[in-house]
Design a protein around this motif. Sequence first.
Motif, short mmCIF file in Angstrom:
data_model
loop_
_atom_site.label_atom_id
_atom_site.label_comp_id
_atom_site.label_asym_id
_atom_site.label_seq_id
_atom_site.Cartn_x
_atom_site.Cartn_y
_atom_site.Cartn_z
N ILE A 52 -4.25 32.78 19.19
CA ILE A 52 -4.37 31.35 19.45
C ILE A 52 -4.84 30.65 18.17
O ILE A 52 -5.70 31.16 17.46
N THR A 53 -4.24 29.49 17.89
CA THR A 53 -4.72 28.71 16.75
C THR A 53 -4.44 27.23 16.98
O THR A 53 -3.57 26.87 17.77
N VAL A 72 -1.10 26.46 19.31
CA VAL A 72 -0.17 27.45 19.83
C VAL A 72 -0.94 28.64 20.39
O VAL A 72 -2.06 28.93 19.97
N LEU A 73 -0.31 29.30 21.35
CA LEU A 73 -0.83 30.52 21.94
C LEU A 73 0.34 31.48 22.06
O LEU A 73 1.40 31.12 22.56
N PHE A 74 0.16 32.70 21.57
CA PHE A 74 1.19 33.74 21.66
C PHE A 74 0.62 34.89 22.46
O PHE A 74 -0.44 35.41 22.13
N GLU A 125 3.24 26.12 23.08
CA GLU A 125 2.79 25.11 22.13
C GLU A 125 2.46 23.82 22.86
O GLU A 125 3.17 23.42 23.79
N THR A 126 1.38 23.19 22.44
CA THR A 126 1.00 21.90 23.03
C THR A 126 1.87 20.79 22.47
O THR A 126 2.63 21.00 21.53
N PHE A 127 1.72 19.62 23.01
CA PHE A 127 2.32 18.43 22.42
C PHE A 127 1.62 18.18 21.08
O PHE A 127 0.49 18.60 20.88
N GLU A 128 2.27 17.45 20.19
CA GLU A 128 1.62 17.03 18.95
C GLU A 128 0.95 15.69 19.21
O GLU A 128 1.59 14.74 19.63
#
Length: 61
Positions: free
Chosen positions: A11-12, A28-30, A37-40
Motif C-alpha cells: 500500500i502507498t 494504491v493497494l496491491f 486505486e483511489t480517485f485522484e
Amino acid sequence: MKKFPKSKKVITTLRGSISASHNTWDGVLFDGKKMFETFEYQITDIVDRVGGGNSSMGGLI
C-alpha cells in the motif's frame, strides 16, 4: 512482494506536487493479484503537508 514474501498487501499514497499550495493525492493497494486505486483528489490551499501519508495509512488501518 518478492523481497518480502510474507507480505499480503502493498500500500502507498501518491502525491503529485503542482505547487507549494496545490497537490494531487491518491493511493494504491496491491493484494498480489489485483491493483486497487483511489480517485485522484485535488488538494488546494495547503498550509502544511506534514502527516498526510500517516493520516492516510491510519484511515486505511
